[in-house]
Design a protein around this motif. Structure first.
Motif, PDB file in Angstrom:
ATOM      1  N   ARG A 198       7.476   6.108   2.120  1.00 28.12           N
ATOM      2  CA  ARG A 198       7.113   5.191   1.035  1.00 28.12           C
ATOM      3  C   ARG A 198       7.537   5.679  -0.357  1.00 28.12           C
ATOM      4  NH1 ARG A 198       1.029   2.929  -0.564  1.00 28.12           N
ATOM      5  NH2 ARG A 198       1.668   1.888  -2.486  1.00 28.12           N
ATOM      6  N   PRO A 199       7.274   6.948  -0.733  1.00 32.01           N
ATOM      7  CA  PRO A 199       7.671   7.372  -2.093  1.00 32.01           C
ATOM      8  C   PRO A 199       9.173   7.226  -2.329  1.00 32.01           C
ATOM      9  CG  PRO A 199       6.186   8.968  -1.103  1.00 32.01           C
ATOM     10  CD  PRO A 199       6.579   8.023  -0.013  1.00 32.01           C
ATOM     11  N   TYR A 239       5.658   0.181   7.948  1.00 36.67           N
ATOM     12  CA  TYR A 239       4.381   0.521   7.306  1.00 36.67           C
ATOM     13  C   TYR A 239       4.572   0.769   5.802  1.00 36.67           C
ATOM     14  CZ  TYR A 239       2.681   1.233  12.094  1.00 36.67           C
ATOM     15  OH  TYR A 239       2.330   1.069  13.410  1.00 36.67           O
ATOM     16  N   ALA A 240       5.686   1.437   5.440  1.00 39.26           N
ATOM     17  CA  ALA A 240       5.971   1.656   4.021  1.00 39.26           C
ATOM     18  C   ALA A 240       6.146   0.319   3.310  1.00 39.26           C
ATOM     19  CB  ALA A 240       7.229   2.506   3.863  1.00 39.26           C
ATOM     20  N   ALA A 241       6.929  -0.577   3.917  1.00 37.80           N
ATOM     21  CA  ALA A 241       7.169  -1.883   3.302  1.00 37.80           C
ATOM     22  C   ALA A 241       5.883  -2.695   3.207  1.00 37.80           C
ATOM     23  CB  ALA A 241       8.220  -2.652   4.106  1.00 37.80           C
ATOM     24  N   THR A 242       5.039  -2.609   4.226  1.00 38.57           N
ATOM     25  CA  THR A 242       3.783  -3.361   4.221  1.00 38.57           C
ATOM     26  C   THR A 242       2.899  -2.930   3.059  1.00 38.57           C
ATOM     27  OG1 THR A 242       3.853  -3.680   6.617  1.00 38.57           O
ATOM     28  CG2 THR A 242       1.696  -3.900   5.549  1.00 38.57           C
ATOM     29  N   ARG A 243       2.789  -1.629   2.840  1.00 41.59           N
ATOM     30  CA  ARG A 243       1.951  -1.147   1.736  1.00 41.59           C
ATOM     31  C   ARG A 243       2.570  -1.488   0.377  1.00 41.59           C
ATOM     32  NH1 ARG A 243      -2.482   1.776   2.328  1.00 41.59           N
ATOM     33  NH2 ARG A 243      -3.115   2.223   4.473  1.00 41.59           N
ATOM     34  N   ILE A 244       3.894  -1.482   0.282  1.00 40.88           N
ATOM     35  CA  ILE A 244       4.541  -1.851  -0.973  1.00 40.88           C
ATOM     36  C   ILE A 244       4.349  -3.342  -1.241  1.00 40.88           C
ATOM     37  CG2 ILE A 244       6.782  -2.109  -2.117  1.00 40.88           C
ATOM     38  CD1 ILE A 244       7.624   0.496  -0.626  1.00 40.88           C
ATOM     39  N   ASN A 261      -5.855  -1.057   8.486  1.00 44.56           N
ATOM     40  CA  ASN A 261      -5.620   0.338   8.904  1.00 44.56           C
ATOM     41  C   ASN A 261      -4.136   0.649   9.060  1.00 44.56           C
ATOM     42  OD1 ASN A 261      -8.469   0.908   9.128  1.00 44.56           O
ATOM     43  ND2 ASN A 261      -8.461  -0.255  11.036  1.00 44.56           N
ATOM     44  N   VAL A 262      -3.334   0.134   8.152  1.00 47.79           N
ATOM     45  CA  VAL A 262      -1.900   0.415   8.185  1.00 47.79           C
ATOM     46  C   VAL A 262      -1.686   1.884   7.824  1.00 47.79           C
ATOM     47  CG1 VAL A 262       0.347  -0.139   7.177  1.00 47.79           C
ATOM     48  CG2 VAL A 262      -1.349  -1.954   7.550  1.00 47.79           C
ATOM     49  N   PRO A 263      -1.011   2.650   8.664  1.00 47.70           N
ATOM     50  CA  PRO A 263      -0.806   4.075   8.361  1.00 47.70           C
ATOM     51  C   PRO A 263      -0.018   4.270   7.070  1.00 47.70           C
ATOM     52  CG  PRO A 263      -0.325   3.610  10.673  1.00 47.70           C
ATOM     53  CD  PRO A 263      -0.485   2.283   9.996  1.00 47.70           C
ATOM     54  N   ASP A 278      -2.295  -1.245  -1.348  1.00 39.86           N
ATOM     55  CA  ASP A 278      -3.118  -0.411  -0.474  1.00 39.86           C
ATOM     56  C   ASP A 278      -4.425  -1.088  -0.066  1.00 39.86           C
ATOM     57  OD1 ASP A 278      -1.382   1.787  -0.292  1.00 39.86           O
ATOM     58  OD2 ASP A 278      -2.063   2.569  -2.220  1.00 39.86           O
ATOM     59  N   GLU A 279      -4.987  -1.907  -0.949  1.00 38.45           N
ATOM     60  CA  GLU A 279      -6.282  -2.521  -0.627  1.00 38.45           C
ATOM     61  C   GLU A 279      -6.184  -3.398   0.615  1.00 38.45           C
ATOM     62  OE1 GLU A 279      -9.731  -5.349  -2.677  1.00 38.45           O
ATOM     63  OE2 GLU A 279      -8.039  -4.631  -3.868  1.00 38.45           O
TER      64      GLU A 279
END
Length: 408
Positions: free
Chosen positions: A345-346, A322-327, A338-340, A331-332
């Motif tokens: 991530r930080p 999920y961290a990699a997906t958002r990176i 609805n990826v948690p 975020d959009e």
């Protein structure tokens, strides 16, 4: 060679091949931003398919006869007196794509890909590139209709990476070798699914032909621009020369898959492809129910596949992906699915400059780079399997009842 529905015996006769599909947005707005020439080429690509591969299923021969004959010819790398005419045409077309290939440059592209750790590429191809693939309704509808992605996500994800990684094996694309065989069978699978779809008698006026030339071109970017842009986001930025060698490799693969050269030729690296990617996204439409079903299945399949390699808990793997997906996506896009938000991530983002620094140092040290490339090459070779749905197809490809059919 380009062929329209009207010329293709798989197609219904009532389609007008110069029409802009109704869900591709405003043609006028597209022309204003990207020009009339690109609009005309996209219109052609929406309806064109792959006549050479499609002929495998219009000759009157059955899949159980075609497939063994095709596998034998691919393993030889050429047709012989026992090769069926439609199989020989496909083999000859693939070999024509290899005419004049710079094998040294192609190998440099393979080595560029193999300089990136396999797990990082798993992220860029799975939660990275495949989410991008699934976001296009014209593609998502057909993939859900096959049933494989939601009912067998683990296998489908493994099969996709299996073929992609075969492309990076040394000499694999030469006639008769491993990637040559796998690429030929993937092209045949596209034709088989297209055959089943066109026999359903559905209305394709919304998006264009199933697995069209446009769809194949768009998907080609998932293995080039998308996957390696996401590798950049994770801290693996190549030099321009490395990118261009990698794109050259995939341009050869694209030709072998039946994508016309005039589409592929201008796409030489990530930055050079930006306008084409923007044009593709302009006509994609919004992710639909099928897109969401596929992404949900993808996360489940990725989790299962990682657990087979690493002794981590489901929670740890999920937080990582999920961290990699958002990176990778931002975020959009992640919010659409609805990826948690991941606790790690930080810390992952803080470590990206160090990842890039180590990657740059690796490529500056020939001895260390050679060791890394050899290690990753062996990992892909060990992981390669012939037990995939695309390597079979003798009994055909079953489809669902059409709950996600385009136009339904």
């Amino acid at each position: 060679m380009t062929q329209t529905f009207a010329e293709n015996p798989l197609a219904a006769d009532h389609y007008t091949r110069d029409e802009w599909p109704s869900k591709r947005g405003s043609r006028e707005a597209f022309v204003e931003r990207f020009g009339e020439e690109r609009a005309q080429r996209f219109t052609q690509a929406y309806w064109a398919m792959d006549p050479v591969a499609d002929a495998l299923y219009t000759s009157g021969n059955k899949s159980k006869d075609i497939m063994p004959n095709l596998r034998e010819a691919l393993a030889r790398g050429e047709a012989d007196e026992n090769t069926l005419p439609e199989v020989a045409a496909l083999i000859n077309d693939m070999n024509a794509a290899l005419d004049g290939v710079d094998w040294e440059r192609l190998e440099r592209g393979q080595r560029a890909a193999l300089s990136i750790p396999v797990l990082a590429q798993n992220l860029s191809l799975g939660p990275g590139a495949l989410i991008h693939t699934y976001s296009a309704p014209s593609i998502a509808d057909i993939l859900v209709n096959t049933g494989e992605l939601t009912e067998g996500a683990v296998h489908r994800l493994a099969y996709t990476t299996n073929w992609i990684y075969s492309v990076y094996l040394k000499d694999g694309l030469k006639p008769g070798n491993v990637s040559y065989i796998h690429t030929g069978m993937v092209r045949a699978m596209h034709a088989h699914v297209r055959r089943v779809q066109t026999k359903l008698g559905l209305d394709y006026s919304e998006w264009g032909a199933p697995i069209s030339e446009f769809d194949m071109f768009r998907t080609w970017f998932d293995f080039t621009y998308i996957a390696f842009t996401y590798c950049r986001n994770l801290g693996y930025r190549m030099s321009l020369e490395e990118e261009q060698d990698l794109f050259y490799l995939w341009r050869v693969v694209g030709l072998m898959l039946g994508i016309p050269g005039d589409l592929l030729e201008p796409e030489t690296d990530i930055d050079a492809s930006q306008e084409t990617i923007d044009a593709i996204h302009f006509v994609d439409g919004e992710p639909n129910e099928a897109s969401h079903a596929l992404v949900e299945a993808l996360f489940s399949g990725f989790r299962t596949n990682v657990k087979a390699l690493l002794p981590f808990s489901d929670e740890s793997i999920d937080d990582w992906q999920y961290a990699a997906t958002r990176i990778m996506h931002g975020d959009e896009v992640a919010d659409i699915y609805n990826v948690p938000h991941a606790a790690s991530r930080p810390f992952t983002e803080l470590g990206i400059p160090m990842v890039q620094e180590r990657y740059d140092l690796l490529r500056a040290n020939p001895e260390a780079l050679e060791k890394e490339v050899a290690q990753n090459h062996q990992m892909l070779l060990d992981a390669l399997t012939q037990e995939t749905s695309y390597m079979g197809q003798d009994e055909g490809i079953k489809m669902n009842d059409g709950a996600y059919r385009p136009g339904a």
